[in-house]
Design a protein around this motif. Structure first.
Motif, PDB file in Angstrom:
ATOM      1  N   ARG A 264      60.242  21.829  26.017  1.00 30.34           N
ATOM      2  CA  ARG A 264      60.165  20.766  27.017  1.00 30.34           C
ATOM      3  C   ARG A 264      58.915  19.914  26.845  1.00 30.34           C
ATOM      4  O   ARG A 264      58.822  18.827  27.424  1.00 30.34           O
ATOM      5  CB  ARG A 264      60.192  21.374  28.421  1.00 30.34           C
ATOM      6  CG  ARG A 264      61.372  22.299  28.675  1.00 30.34           C
ATOM      7  CD  ARG A 264      61.181  23.126  29.934  1.00 30.34           C
ATOM      8  NE  ARG A 264      62.011  24.329  29.924  1.00 30.34           N
ATOM      9  CZ  ARG A 264      61.853  25.358  30.733  1.00 30.34           C
ATOM     10  NH1 ARG A 264      60.895  25.334  31.666  1.00 30.34           N
ATOM     11  NH2 ARG A 264      62.651  26.428  30.647  1.00 30.34           N
ATOM     12  N   GLN A 265      57.953  20.410  26.074  1.00 24.81           N
ATOM     13  CA  GLN A 265      56.686  19.713  25.912  1.00 24.81           C
ATOM     14  C   GLN A 265      56.570  18.981  24.582  1.00 24.81           C
ATOM     15  O   GLN A 265      55.627  18.223  24.361  1.00 24.81           O
ATOM     16  CB  GLN A 265      55.537  20.718  26.048  1.00 24.81           C
ATOM     17  CG  GLN A 265      55.509  21.444  27.381  1.00 24.81           C
ATOM     18  CD  GLN A 265      54.508  22.600  27.403  1.00 24.81           C
ATOM     19  OE1 GLN A 265      53.683  22.725  26.506  1.00 24.81           O
ATOM     20  NE2 GLN A 265      54.592  23.435  28.424  1.00 24.81           N
ATOM     21  N   HIS A 266      57.521  19.191  23.688  1.00 23.07           N
ATOM     22  CA  HIS A 266      57.453  18.570  22.368  1.00 23.07           C
ATOM     23  C   HIS A 266      57.652  17.059  22.489  1.00 23.07           C
ATOM     24  O   HIS A 266      58.501  16.584  23.246  1.00 23.07           O
ATOM     25  CB  HIS A 266      58.517  19.173  21.452  1.00 23.07           C
ATOM     26  CG  HIS A 266      58.281  18.897  20.010  1.00 23.07           C
ATOM     27  ND1 HIS A 266      58.586  17.689  19.422  1.00 23.07           N
ATOM     28  CD2 HIS A 266      57.767  19.673  19.015  1.00 23.07           C
ATOM     29  CE1 HIS A 266      58.273  17.727  18.139  1.00 23.07           C
ATOM     30  NE2 HIS A 266      57.779  18.915  17.865  1.00 23.07           N
ATOM     31  N   ALA A 273      65.064  22.831  26.642  1.00 25.22           N
ATOM     32  CA  ALA A 273      65.881  23.974  27.037  1.00 25.22           C
ATOM     33  C   ALA A 273      65.541  24.375  28.473  1.00 25.22           C
ATOM     34  O   ALA A 273      64.373  24.507  28.840  1.00 25.22           O
ATOM     35  CB  ALA A 273      65.642  25.140  26.093  1.00 25.22           C
ATOM     36  N   GLY A 274      66.573  24.600  29.282  1.00 28.32           N
ATOM     37  CA  GLY A 274      66.382  24.969  30.681  1.00 28.32           C
ATOM     38  C   GLY A 274      66.328  26.472  30.876  1.00 28.32           C
ATOM     39  O   GLY A 274      66.410  27.251  29.920  1.00 28.32           O
ATOM     40  N   PRO A 275      66.191  26.917  32.122  1.00 24.78           N
ATOM     41  CA  PRO A 275      66.125  28.355  32.406  1.00 24.78           C
ATOM     42  C   PRO A 275      67.355  29.121  31.939  1.00 24.78           C
ATOM     43  O   PRO A 275      67.245  30.287  31.543  1.00 24.78           O
ATOM     44  CB  PRO A 275      65.989  28.404  33.937  1.00 24.78           C
ATOM     45  CG  PRO A 275      65.392  27.087  34.316  1.00 24.78           C
ATOM     46  CD  PRO A 275      65.953  26.105  33.336  1.00 24.78           C
ATOM     47  N   MET A 314      69.529  20.830  23.842  1.00 23.62           N
ATOM     48  CA  MET A 314      68.387  19.917  23.776  1.00 23.62           C
ATOM     49  C   MET A 314      68.834  18.522  23.363  1.00 23.62           C
ATOM     50  O   MET A 314      69.808  18.354  22.638  1.00 23.62           O
ATOM     51  CB  MET A 314      67.355  20.455  22.772  1.00 23.62           C
ATOM     52  CG  MET A 314      66.734  21.789  23.179  1.00 23.62           C
ATOM     53  SD  MET A 314      65.789  22.556  21.835  1.00 23.62           S
ATOM     54  CE  MET A 314      64.616  21.259  21.425  1.00 23.62           C
ATOM     55  N   LEU A 315      68.080  17.518  23.842  1.00 17.53           N
ATOM     56  CA  LEU A 315      68.317  16.128  23.456  1.00 17.53           C
ATOM     57  C   LEU A 315      67.023  15.528  22.940  1.00 17.53           C
ATOM     58  O   LEU A 315      65.949  15.757  23.507  1.00 17.53           O
ATOM     59  CB  LEU A 315      68.816  15.312  24.653  1.00 17.53           C
ATOM     60  CG  LEU A 315      70.213  15.651  25.197  1.00 17.53           C
ATOM     61  CD1 LEU A 315      70.502  14.829  26.454  1.00 17.53           C
ATOM     62  CD2 LEU A 315      71.272  15.392  24.148  1.00 17.53           C
ATOM     63  N   LEU A 316      67.125  14.766  21.847  1.00 17.81           N
ATOM     64  CA  LEU A 316      65.954  14.115  21.270  1.00 17.81           C
ATOM     65  C   LEU A 316      65.748  12.736  21.888  1.00 17.81           C
ATOM     66  O   LEU A 316      66.696  12.091  22.360  1.00 17.81           O
ATOM     67  CB  LEU A 316      66.123  13.971  19.761  1.00 17.81           C
ATOM     68  CG  LEU A 316      66.128  15.243  18.920  1.00 17.81           C
ATOM     69  CD1 LEU A 316      66.351  14.902  17.452  1.00 17.81           C
ATOM     70  CD2 LEU A 316      64.828  16.018  19.081  1.00 17.81           C
ATOM     71  N   ARG A 317      64.516  12.273  21.846  1.00 17.34           N
ATOM     72  CA  ARG A 317      64.236  10.897  22.250  1.00 17.34           C
ATOM     73  C   ARG A 317      64.836   9.953  21.197  1.00 17.34           C
ATOM     74  O   ARG A 317      64.787  10.248  19.996  1.00 17.34           O
ATOM     75  CB  ARG A 317      62.737  10.668  22.383  1.00 17.34           C
ATOM     76  CG  ARG A 317      62.081  11.500  23.483  1.00 17.34           C
ATOM     77  CD  ARG A 317      60.629  11.140  23.675  1.00 17.34           C
ATOM     78  NE  ARG A 317      60.012  11.999  24.687  1.00 17.34           N
ATOM     79  CZ  ARG A 317      60.076  11.775  25.996  1.00 17.34           C
ATOM     80  NH1 ARG A 317      60.727  10.700  26.443  1.00 17.34           N
ATOM     81  NH2 ARG A 317      59.503  12.596  26.853  1.00 17.34           N
TER      82      ARG A 317
END
Length: 342
Positions: A264-266, A273-275, A314-317
């Motif tokens: 989540r910080q990248h 990724a969520g819980p 996950m989704l990329l910018r």
């Protein structure tokens, strides 16, 4: 296929959080997983990673998204797994005109009895192959959400329970996008792992050609080698109970949480990724430990499963996606950043 009460490694009913069993008991119950893996390896040429991930999905009680071009054995893998554990198998070909009732079933009026009766759909099975799931619109795709999450479906306001052994394997073609509908993020999050089935190696493809030329095609092996199920009555339940008992140390659980939080910080990640991904990685790692005949999760289990469990969540910018950055590259970078427990 009827699910029995949860059994311990010694075959006696007990809670999933029971005490650690002896090495002898562990070896006895996990030999079933080894036999299934060997049986699948005789039917599926190559694709060892896909076989392992399919077994992880089964032992962990999850669902899997299979991505691969046509002809790499996606359907054959699920059929073989169902045969190996004596499970019922149903296949749905998803198309743009497929309706939710075609998946779950519907009520029809019986002229003979003058009453409505429930006609159950293909979702009432043990192994459901949702073929080319991204070809159906969201309304039909969502018909699977309740089944995948709650192990039940609602038909005309009537709730019907599904089998305790209910596993969805959904396939999609990674290169063909014409006439397809992207899966909603909430639905992708319900899949425990994403299984990539790539082209076979040259050696495996030569072996496949040799088998077919000799009249020993994989389909024939499926009918002959898996005419009798590999697992006997109660063994799958024991394997699942053993999976729930696999020890996860505080260091390993902390490692899993750190990996998920780091995604989540990248800088390249828009949605990390969520819980649910954290819990999925923990559960899948337990199943992989069972396949390796261990009663504890090792860091290698987590690292092996990080990409299959996290990638589809996950989704990329957009700017990084345009530069050719892939989610797997980001996950590998995260694995390098987070300290591995000793």
């Amino acid at each position: 296929m009827n699910e029995k009460p949860v059994l311990g490694l010694d075959g006696q009913a007990q809670s999933a959080s029971g005490a650690t069993q002896s090495p002898e008991a562990l070896a006895m119950v996990t030999s079933g997983a080894r036999r299934v893996r060997e049986a699948l390896g005789r039917v599926i040429v190559g694709q060892n990673e896909a076989i392992n991930l399919a077994l992880v999905t089964l032992l962990a009680g999850g669902h899997a998204l299979i991505e691969g071009v046509p002809g790499v054995g996606k359907t054959l893998l699920v059929k073989a797994l169902a045969r190996a554990v004596a499970g019922d198998f149903q296949r749905i070909q998803f198309t743009p005109d497929l309706m939710p009732a075609d998946v779950t079933g519907t009520s029809v009026f019986d002229l003979r009895t003058q009453e409505f009766r429930l006609v159950r759909g293909p979702v009432f099975t043990n192994f459901l192959l949702a073929d080319e799931i991204n070809r159906a619109p969201a309304k039909t795709q969502s018909a699977l959400l309740e089944a995948m999450q709650e192990r039940q479906v609602t038909i005309d306001r009537e709730t019907c329970a599904l089998s305790p052994v209910f596993v969805v394997f959904a396939t999609q073609n990674p290169i063909e996008h014409q006439g397809t509908y992207p899966l909603p993020e909430a639905q992708k999050d319900r899949f425990l792992v994403k299984i990539r089935m790539d082209y076979p190696t040259a050696e495996d493809e030569n072996e496949l050609a040799r088998l077919v030329a000799g009249g020993d095609a994989p389909e024939r092996r499926l009918d002959e080698d898996l005419r009798v199920p590999v697992l006997q009555s109660g063994e799958l339940e024991q394997l699942r109970a053993a999976t729930a008992q696999v020890r996860v140390s505080d260091a390993i659980s902390g490692y899993i949480v750190s990996l998920a939080r780091q995604t989540r910080q990248h800088a390249a990640v828009w949605v990390g990724a969520g819980p649910r991904a954290t819990l999925a990685l923990l559960t899948a790692s337990r199943a992989l430990a069972i396949l390796e005949e261990r009663d504890f999760v090792a860091p290698e289990d987590v690292k092996t499963l990080a990409a299959p469990v996290l990638e589809h969540r996950m989704l990329l910018r957009p700017e990084f996606e345009m530069e050719g950055v892939t989610i797997r590259e980001v996950i590998n970078a995260v694995l390098e950043l987070v300290e591995v427990p000793r």
